[in-house]
Design a protein around this motif. Structure first.
Motif, short mmCIF file in Angstrom:
data_model
loop_
_atom_site.label_atom_id
_atom_site.label_comp_id
_atom_site.label_asym_id
_atom_site.label_seq_id
_atom_site.Cartn_x
_atom_site.Cartn_y
_atom_site.Cartn_z
N VAL A 69 1.63 -46.45 -57.83
CA VAL A 69 3.00 -46.84 -58.21
C VAL A 69 3.01 -47.49 -59.59
O VAL A 69 3.89 -47.22 -60.42
CB VAL A 69 3.59 -47.77 -57.15
CG1 VAL A 69 4.91 -48.38 -57.63
CG2 VAL A 69 3.83 -47.01 -55.85
N LEU A 70 2.04 -48.35 -59.86
CA LEU A 70 1.99 -49.01 -61.16
C LEU A 70 1.77 -48.01 -62.29
O LEU A 70 2.41 -48.09 -63.35
CB LEU A 70 0.87 -50.05 -61.16
CG LEU A 70 1.15 -51.32 -60.34
CD1 LEU A 70 -0.12 -52.13 -60.14
CD2 LEU A 70 2.21 -52.18 -61.05
N LEU A 71 0.88 -47.06 -62.10
CA LEU A 71 0.62 -46.08 -63.15
C LEU A 71 1.77 -45.13 -63.36
O LEU A 71 2.02 -44.67 -64.49
CB LEU A 71 -0.66 -45.30 -62.83
CG LEU A 71 -1.98 -46.05 -62.98
CD1 LEU A 71 -3.15 -45.17 -62.56
CD2 LEU A 71 -2.19 -46.53 -64.42
N LEU B 58 0.63 -51.01 -71.18
CA LEU B 58 -0.66 -51.67 -71.01
C LEU B 58 -0.68 -52.65 -69.83
O LEU B 58 -1.66 -52.66 -69.07
CB LEU B 58 -1.05 -52.38 -72.30
CG LEU B 58 -2.46 -52.98 -72.33
CD1 LEU B 58 -3.51 -51.91 -72.11
CD2 LEU B 58 -2.71 -53.72 -73.66
N PRO B 59 0.36 -53.49 -69.62
CA PRO B 59 0.31 -54.39 -68.46
C PRO B 59 0.20 -53.64 -67.13
O PRO B 59 -0.49 -54.09 -66.21
CB PRO B 59 1.64 -55.16 -68.55
CG PRO B 59 2.00 -55.10 -70.00
CD PRO B 59 1.53 -53.77 -70.48
N PHE B 60 0.87 -52.49 -67.03
CA PHE B 60 0.78 -51.69 -65.80
C PHE B 60 -0.63 -51.10 -65.63
O PHE B 60 -1.13 -51.00 -64.51
CB PHE B 60 1.82 -50.58 -65.82
CG PHE B 60 3.23 -51.07 -65.67
CD1 PHE B 60 3.82 -51.14 -64.42
CD2 PHE B 60 3.97 -51.47 -66.76
CE1 PHE B 60 5.11 -51.60 -64.25
CE2 PHE B 60 5.26 -51.93 -66.62
CZ PHE B 60 5.84 -51.99 -65.37
N ILE C 85 -10.96 -49.07 -67.40
CA ILE C 85 -12.34 -49.11 -66.92
C ILE C 85 -12.80 -50.54 -66.68
O ILE C 85 -13.42 -50.86 -65.65
CB ILE C 85 -13.28 -48.39 -67.91
CG1 ILE C 85 -12.96 -46.89 -67.95
CG2 ILE C 85 -14.74 -48.61 -67.54
CD1 ILE C 85 -13.71 -46.14 -69.02
N VAL C 86 -12.49 -51.43 -67.61
CA VAL C 86 -12.91 -52.83 -67.48
C VAL C 86 -12.25 -53.48 -66.27
O VAL C 86 -12.90 -54.16 -65.46
CB VAL C 86 -12.60 -53.60 -68.77
CG1 VAL C 86 -12.84 -55.10 -68.56
CG2 VAL C 86 -13.46 -53.09 -69.92
N CYS C 87 -10.93 -53.28 -66.14
CA CYS C 87 -10.21 -53.89 -65.02
C CYS C 87 -10.66 -53.30 -63.69
O CYS C 87 -10.70 -54.01 -62.68
CB CYS C 87 -8.71 -53.71 -65.21
SG CYS C 87 -8.03 -54.67 -66.58
N PHE C 88 -10.96 -52.01 -63.66
CA PHE C 88 -11.47 -51.39 -62.45
C PHE C 88 -12.84 -51.96 -62.09
O PHE C 88 -13.15 -52.18 -60.91
CB PHE C 88 -11.56 -49.88 -62.64
CG PHE C 88 -11.91 -49.12 -61.40
CD1 PHE C 88 -10.93 -48.59 -60.59
CD2 PHE C 88 -13.24 -48.92 -61.03
CE1 PHE C 88 -11.24 -47.88 -59.43
CE2 PHE C 88 -13.57 -48.22 -59.88
CZ PHE C 88 -12.57 -47.70 -59.09
N ALA C 89 -13.67 -52.20 -63.09
CA ALA C 89 -15.04 -52.65 -62.84
C ALA C 89 -15.12 -54.11 -62.41
O ALA C 89 -16.06 -54.50 -61.70
CB ALA C 89 -15.89 -52.44 -64.09
#
Length: 555
Positions: free
Chosen positions: A198-200, A208-210, A257-261
Motif C-alpha cells: 500500500v505504501l509503495l 521517498l518517505p513512502f 535496500i538500507v531500510c529493508f536490511a
C-alpha cells in the motif's frame, strides 16, 4: 418633497391591538434580545446539524460502497463467532516456539525459526493482557487489510464492485479466520506485506518517505517469516521502474535496500547475541533443503559417498513422509541416521552431511527437483482444498468440533495441554470451545467457505497480463508496474515457501495479493483497450459544431 417611510412589519401592531400592548411587546423584545444569542437552543442547533452531516455523510459512504459494507459485515460476524467459538485462542504445534522461544530455561521450546512475532506482538501484548487479546488484534488486522487494499484499488482506478470482490477472500475465507484465531505469525506477516504494498502504490510514483516506510515494513516481515527476504526483489524492481530519472532511481533504490536490511540485520544480531543461534534468521534452512532434495531424489541413480547414502530415502519413505516428514518425523532417514565419530567416540553432527547430500541431488538431478517444486506450487490452483499422501495435513488449519490438540506437543490434558500452556504464557483461562459455534464454523469451512483455486489462477493470469500494458504514454498511472509489484510479491512469497515445503498455511498470502493483482490487471487491460479504441476513432466534433462549420450557400 414627500418622504418615503419603510415599515418593519415584524414590529407593527396587528389591527385591533392597543397602544399599551404595542409598548409591552417592544419592551419584551428589547429585554429578551440579549438573552437569545448565547442561549443553548442555538448551540443545540449547531450540534444537531453536525450530527446530521455525519449521519448523512455515513449514509452516503455506505450507499456508494454498499458491496464492501456487506462484505465487511459478513466478515465481522464470522470473526465474532470465531472469537467466541475457541477461547482464549487456538494453538498450533509451533505456537510454543513463539510463546517460549526466548525462555532459555526451556530448551525443548527453543526457537528454530525467526521469532519476530514474539518480539513485535506476543511480548508487548502479554505485558498487559492475555492471548485472547492477541487473537482479537489479529481479527482487527484482517478487517484492516481488506479496507486498506480496497482504498488503494479505488485510488488506482479500480471500480468499486471489482475492488470489493477482490478483498472478499481475506474477509470471508475460513482458513484466514483460523489463522487469525491462532497464535502464529501468519497474520502479522500478511499485514506487513500489505503495508509495504500500500505504501509503495499509494501514488503512481512513490515519494521517498513512502519508500522508507515500505522498506521498513517489508524488511520487518523477514524476521516474522523468513520467506519475507524474497520481497526485496519485486519491491526494488518496482521502485527502479517507477522513478522518473536515474538520480531518483539511485536514491530510492539505495534507501529501500538500507531500510529493508535494517530489521533483518537487527534481528540477526539479536539471534547471535541474545538467542545464541548465530548471525542468521533461522537455523533450519539446511534441514528443509535436505527435505526437498530427499523428496525429489532418485536414489537408484544418485552417486553419493558412503557416509551420505543412509540419508537417501526409499521411494516408499519419500511418498509416506513428504518433505515435512523427512525433516521432522522421528522415523525419517535424517533423524534415524546417527553416525559415530570413531576418533572421539561421540555421535557426529549430520547437518553438514545433509547439506552435501542436498547439493548432490540439485547438481545431479536438477530437473527432478524443479518438477517436485512445480507439482507443489500448482496445488494452490486446485478447485477444492485437498491433500495427497506426504503433504502437511490440511486438518491442521481447519476448525474442529473439539478444541484441537497435536500430541505429543499439545495434549488434551497434563503439563503439555493447551490449558497449561495458556497458564504459563500469562493467563486467559482454560482452553474451551462453544460447540455450536465451532460446528457451524467447521461446516462453513468445509462446504465452500474458502477461496477456490481458480480464483487465484485468474488473479495470477490477469496480473501477469496487466504487466504487459506497460508504456509511458499508454499507462501514465503506472498500473502495469502496480501489477508487477503485487504479482511479483505473490510469486516471491508463495514460490519461496514452496521451494522448501508445500503447506496450505503457506498459501495464505495469496489472499491479500493475487485477487488484488487480478483487479489491477483487469483495470489496466480495460483502460488500454479503451485508449486504443479512442485513438483509432480519432477526435470527433459534435454535430452542432460540424453544422456551424459548413460554408453557407453562395449568393
Amino acid at each position: 418633497m414627500a418622504r418615503t417611510c419603510v415599515i418593519d412589519r415584524s414590529e407593527t401592531v396587528l389591527p385591533g391591538s392597543s397602544p399599551d400592548a404595542e409598548a409591552e411587546s417592544v419592551a419584551e423584545t428589547v429585554a429578551e434580545a440579549p438573552a437569545i444569542a448565547p442561549s443553548w437552543p442555538a448551540q443545540s442547533t449547531v450540534s444537531s446539524s453536525r450530527v446530521d452531516r455525519i449521519i448523512w455523510g455515513t449514509g452516503e459512504v455506505l450507499r456508494r460502497h454498499w458491496l464492501l459494507a456487506l462484505l465487511i459485515a459478513g466478515g465481522l460476524v464470522l470473526r465474532v463467532v470465531t472469537q467466541f467459538a475457541y477461547e482464549p485462542a487456538l494453538l498450533f504445534i509451533d505456537s510454543k516456539k513463539y510463546l517460549f522461544g526466548t525462555n532459555f530455561g526451556a530448551t525443548a521450546w527453543g526457537s528454530y525459526d525467526p521469532i519476530g512475532y514474539t518480539l513485535l506482538v506476543l511480548k508487548p501484548v502479554l505485558m498487559f493482557t492475555n492471548l485472547g487479546f492477541v487473537a482479537l488484534l489479529q481479527h482487527v488486522a484482517g478487517l484492516g487489510m481488506a479496507v486498506a487494499l480496497y482504498v488503494l484499488m479505488l485510488r488506482r482506478g479500480v471500480t468499486r464492485w471489482l475492488a470489493a470482490l477482490a478483498v472478499a477472500p481475506v474477509l470471508l475465507d475460513a482458513y484466514q479466520l483460523n489463522a487469525e484465531q491462532t497464535i502464529m505469525p501468519d497474520v502479522l506477516f500478511e499485514a506487513l506485506v500489505v503495508a509495504g504494498i500500500v505504501l509503495l502504490l499509494w501514488r503512481p510514483r512513490p515519494a521517498l518517505p513512502f519508500v522508507i516506510l515500505a522498506g521498513l515494513a517489508l524488511g520487518t516481515s523477514a524476521p516474522v517469516r523468513q520467506v519475507g527476504e524474497a520481497l526485496i526483489l519485486p519491491a526494488l524492481i518496482y521502485v527502479l521502474a517507477a522513478a522518473r530519472d536515474w538520480r531518483t532511481r539511485l536514491v530510492q533504490g539505495v534507501v529501500l535496500i538500507v531500510c529493508f536490511a535494517l530489521p533483518v540485520v537487527g534481528y540477526m544480531g539479536y539471534s547471535k547475541v541474545i538467542l545464541h543461534y548465530g548471525f542468521q534468521l533461522s537455523n533450519m534452512g539446511d534441514a528443509y533443503l535436505y527435505g526437498r532434495a530427499a523428496h525429489a531424489a532418485d536414489c537408484a541413480t544418485l552417486k553419493l559417498p558412503a557416509d551420505e547414502q543412509p540419508l537417501c530415502p526409499t521411494p516408499a519413505q519419500a511418498l509416506k513422509f513428504g518433505v515435512d516428514g523427512l525433516v521432522n518425523n522421528p522415523l525419517s532417514p535424517r533423524v534415524e541416521y546417527d553416525p559415530v565419530n570413531v576418533k572421539i567416540g561421540v555421535a557426529e553432527d549430520t547437518i553438514p552431511l545433509q547439506r552435501q547430500f542436498a547439493y548432490a541431488v540439485i547438481k545431479q538431478q536438477p530437473m527432478r527437483v524443479v518438477g517436485d517444486i512445480t507439482r507443489d506450487s500448482i496445488k494452490i490452483f486446485a478447485l477444492t482444498r485437498n491433500t495427497v499422501e506426504g503433504d502437511t495435513p490440511i486438518k491442521r488449519w481447519q476448525f474442529q468440533n473439539v478444541y484441537p490438540t497435536f500430541p505429543p506437543g499439545i495434549t488434551a490434558s497434563g503439563p503439555k495441554s493447551a490449558t497449561s500452556l495458556f497458564a504459563q504464557a500469562g493467563g486467559g483461562g482454560s482452553a474451551r470451545i462453544r460447540r455450536p459455534l465451532a460446528v457451524g464454523l467447521r461446516y462453513y469451512q468445509l462446504h465452500g467457505g474458502y477461496t477456490p483455486g481458480p480464483v487465484f489462477l485468474l488473479g495470477l493470469l490477469l496480473g501477469l497480463a496487466g504487466i504487459f500494458t506497460f508504456g509511458r504514454r499508454r499507462d501514465p498511472e503506472n498500473l502495469s508496474l502496480a501489477c508487477l509489484l503485487i504479482t511479483g510479491s505473490a510469486v516471491a512469497v508463495l514460490l519461496g515457501a514452496d521451494l522448501y515445503e508445500f503447506s496450505w498455511r503457506y498459501q495464505l498470502p495469496a489472499l491479500v495479493t493475487l485477487p488484488i493483482a487480478g483487479a489491477l490487471g483487469a483495470t489496466a487491460i480495460a483502460r488500454q483497450v479503451r485508449n486504443r479504441r479512442a485513438s483509432k476513432a480519432g477526435p470527433s466534433a459534435p454535430a452542432e459544431e460540424l453544422a456551424a462549420a459548413e460554408p453557407g450557400p453562395v449568393r
